[in-house]
Write a protein that holds these residues in place. Structure first.
Motif, PDB file in Angstrom:
ATOM      1  N   THR A 118     125.354  -5.618  67.212  1.00 21.47           N
ATOM      2  CA  THR A 118     125.040  -5.459  68.824  1.00 21.47           C
ATOM      3  C   THR A 118     126.267  -4.314  68.865  1.00 21.47           C
ATOM      4  OG1 THR A 118     126.462  -6.873  69.620  1.00 21.47           O
ATOM      5  CG2 THR A 118     124.076  -6.875  69.052  1.00 21.47           C
ATOM      6  N   ARG A 119     126.141  -3.432  70.471  1.00 21.61           N
ATOM      7  CA  ARG A 119     126.902  -2.896  70.713  1.00 21.61           C
ATOM      8  C   ARG A 119     128.713  -2.999  71.031  1.00 21.61           C
ATOM      9  NH1 ARG A 119     124.589   2.053  74.771  1.00 21.61           N
ATOM     10  NH2 ARG A 119     123.672   2.069  72.993  1.00 21.61           N
TER      11      ARG A 119
ATOM     12  N   VAL B   7     129.310  -2.025  57.727  1.00 24.01           N
ATOM     13  CA  VAL B   7     127.184  -2.828  58.116  1.00 24.01           C
ATOM     14  C   VAL B   7     126.273  -1.626  57.298  1.00 24.01           C
ATOM     15  CG1 VAL B   7     125.963  -2.081  60.085  1.00 24.01           C
ATOM     16  CG2 VAL B   7     127.997  -1.974  60.687  1.00 24.01           C
ATOM     17  N   HIS B   8     125.581  -2.255  57.109  1.00 20.78           N
ATOM     18  CA  HIS B   8     125.117  -2.079  55.999  1.00 20.78           C
ATOM     19  C   HIS B   8     123.000  -1.604  56.069  1.00 20.78           C
ATOM     20  CE1 HIS B   8     122.597  -2.181  52.293  1.00 20.78           C
ATOM     21  NE2 HIS B   8     121.369  -2.889  52.842  1.00 20.78           N
ATOM     22  N   ARG B   9     122.501  -0.140  55.642  1.00 22.59           N
ATOM     23  CA  ARG B   9     120.923   0.446  56.863  1.00 22.59           C
ATOM     24  C   ARG B   9     121.869   0.768  57.508  1.00 22.59           C
ATOM     25  NH1 ARG B   9     116.257  -2.307  53.949  1.00 22.59           N
ATOM     26  NH2 ARG B   9     115.387  -0.197  54.608  1.00 22.59           N
ATOM     27  N   ALA B  10     122.593   1.204  58.652  1.00 20.96           N
ATOM     28  CA  ALA B  10     123.181   1.459  59.409  1.00 20.96           C
ATOM     29  C   ALA B  10     122.206   3.006  59.478  1.00 20.96           C
ATOM     30  CB  ALA B  10     124.220   1.800  60.213  1.00 20.96           C
ATOM     31  N   PHE B  11     121.873   3.821  58.962  1.00 19.61           N
ATOM     32  CA  PHE B  11     121.629   5.144  59.140  1.00 19.61           C
ATOM     33  C   PHE B  11     120.758   5.953  58.275  1.00 19.61           C
ATOM     34  CE2 PHE B  11     126.297   5.212  60.175  1.00 19.61           C
ATOM     35  CZ  PHE B  11     125.734   6.594  60.897  1.00 19.61           C
TER      36      PHE B  11
ATOM     37  N   ILE C 289     121.255  13.688  62.531  1.00 18.86           N
ATOM     38  CA  ILE C 289     122.023  12.587  62.245  1.00 18.86           C
ATOM     39  C   ILE C 289     121.413  11.309  63.780  1.00 18.86           C
ATOM     40  CG2 ILE C 289     124.318  13.870  62.917  1.00 18.86           C
ATOM     41  CD1 ILE C 289     125.752  11.648  61.518  1.00 18.86           C
ATOM     42  N   PRO C 290     121.641  10.074  63.291  1.00 22.52           N
ATOM     43  CA  PRO C 290     121.135   9.213  64.485  1.00 22.52           C
ATOM     44  C   PRO C 290     122.429   8.656  64.807  1.00 22.52           C
ATOM     45  CG  PRO C 290     120.346   8.646  62.423  1.00 22.52           C
ATOM     46  CD  PRO C 290     120.758   9.760  61.676  1.00 22.52           C
ATOM     47  N   THR C 291     122.410   8.499  66.343  1.00 20.18           N
ATOM     48  CA  THR C 291     123.103   7.256  66.381  1.00 20.18           C
ATOM     49  C   THR C 291     122.721   5.912  66.478  1.00 20.18           C
ATOM     50  OG1 THR C 291     124.604   9.437  68.086  1.00 20.18           O
ATOM     51  CG2 THR C 291     124.876   6.526  68.060  1.00 20.18           C
TER      52      THR C 291
ATOM     53  N   THR D  57     129.335   8.540  70.185  1.00 19.28           N
ATOM     54  CA  THR D  57     130.462   8.064  69.641  1.00 19.28           C
ATOM     55  C   THR D  57     130.593   8.815  67.923  1.00 19.28           C
ATOM     56  OG1 THR D  57     130.204   5.538  70.145  1.00 19.28           O
ATOM     57  CG2 THR D  57     130.777   6.325  67.581  1.00 19.28           C
ATOM     58  N   LEU D  58     129.409   9.675  67.403  1.00 19.93           N
ATOM     59  CA  LEU D  58     129.475  10.349  66.599  1.00 19.93           C
ATOM     60  C   LEU D  58     129.790  11.938  66.269  1.00 19.93           C
ATOM     61  CD1 LEU D  58     126.203   9.526  64.377  1.00 19.93           C
ATOM     62  CD2 LEU D  58     128.461   8.659  64.495  1.00 19.93           C
TER      63      LEU D  58
END
Length: 318
Positions: free
Chosen positions: A67-68, A83-87, A157-159, A167-168
């Motif tokens: 979560t945020r 974190v797995h599979r974030a992108f 690229i997604p946030t 953030t990015l």
């Protein structure tokens, strides 16, 4: 005769041990791979540090469980996590699957080979055996030729939903500021510090890479600052590692062609970690020795790092 035989046997054993020791000292500069030998990347100091690693301790989450509030909490404390599979929704994650594919997509990308100490375009590489190096962008040192392919790499690229908006992009660039790394099995980088104040997100596109991460801590026995026993984690395709300023780290490719990228960010900031770090440095007389151990060019760079509030009252690396 028996005594002579025994003496000769002892002498032979001693010679064998001596030869073995000499071979071991010579071979410490190399790593074995299925394809042969690669030059080593760690000295005895690095081996000693990495041998203290604690595996399985670093926290790992699926993107759906992060979560945020959790993200901000971990960052504020300066705690590394995965974190797995974030992108999964990033188009580049789908199309960059190995070194061959990356070379086909961007043959013009300029790449610095650590082994050979030279730069090559990806399209000119014919043999990836023992290859290890990095790709950069920017106007300095001729890296501007990578600007166009990096822009394409970063397209759409997604946030991730657990990151605060922006953030990015918080490192002050319209697009994320990214570096990329390529390595074959049994190559890597010895324990070192990046002389940056920003935090980092490292994303694994292919291959299997081991990381160790440690930070300054005060000894309960001597009161001196030392590097903590490093946390160890193995990253696979789709994994994302978050780590921070003044954290000693090393990487080692375990399997496959490893492609990874690192993105810097300033907000949210590791403000609690930064506060604790400043207290440790102010209370220790040997803090410079700690950073000299990490072979930094400027052993006082960390003193220039500051964290404050932005116009939205959010913690940010200044």
């Amino acid at each position: 005769m028996a005594s002579i035989t025994i003496n000769m046997s002892c002498q032979c054993n001693a010679v064998i041990v001596l030869i073995g020791a000499m071979l071991w000292m010579a071979m410490k500069s190399y790593w074995w791979t299925d394809a042969g030998m690669c030059h080593g990347f760690m000295d005895s100091q690095g081996f000693e540090h990495v041998s203290r690693r604690r595996h399985g301790v670093m926290k790992k989450f699926n993107a759906s469980d992060m979560t945020r509030d959790m993200f901000i909490d971990f960052v504020s404390r300066g705690e590394p996590f995965v974190v797995h599979r974030a992108f999964d929704d990033w188009p580049s994650m789908q199309k960059i699957t190995n070194c061959t594919r990356l070379s086909e997509l961007y043959p013009e990308l300029l790449y610095h080979d650590w082994q050979g100490g030279q730069r090559d375009t990806l399209g000119s590489v014919r043999d990836w055996k023992c290859r290890a190096g990095y790709l950069e962008t920017g106007e300095a040192d001729g890296w501007d030729v990578n600007s166009a392919p990096f822009r394409d790499w970063l397209t759409a690229i997604p946030t991730p939903s657990f990151m605060p908006a922006g953030t990015l992009q918080s490192a002050g660039h319209e697009q994320p500021h990214m570096s990329a790394f390529i390595g074959m099995p049994s190559t890597g980088v010895a324990p070192h510090l990046d002389e940056n104040c920003e935090s980092f997100i490292s994303i694994q596109f292919s291959g299997h890479k081991r990381w160790t991460v440690s930070w300054p801590e005060k000894s309960n026995v001597t009161g001196e600052l030392n590097w903590s026993a490093p946390l160890s984690v193995d990253l696979e395709r789709g994994d994302m590692l978050v780590w921070y300023m003044s954290q000693l780290h090393h990487t080692e490719v375990l399997a496959g062609c490893s492609i990874s990228s690192s993105i810097q960010f300033r907000r949210p900031a590791p403000y609690l970690y930064h506060q604790q770090l400043q207290v440790l440095l102010e209370s220790s007389a040997n803090w410079r020795h700690l950073y000299q151990y990490a072979h930094v060019h400027n052993d006082s760079y960390i003193k220039s790092c500051s964290v404050g509030r932005d116009s939205d009252d959010q913690w940010i690396v200044d």
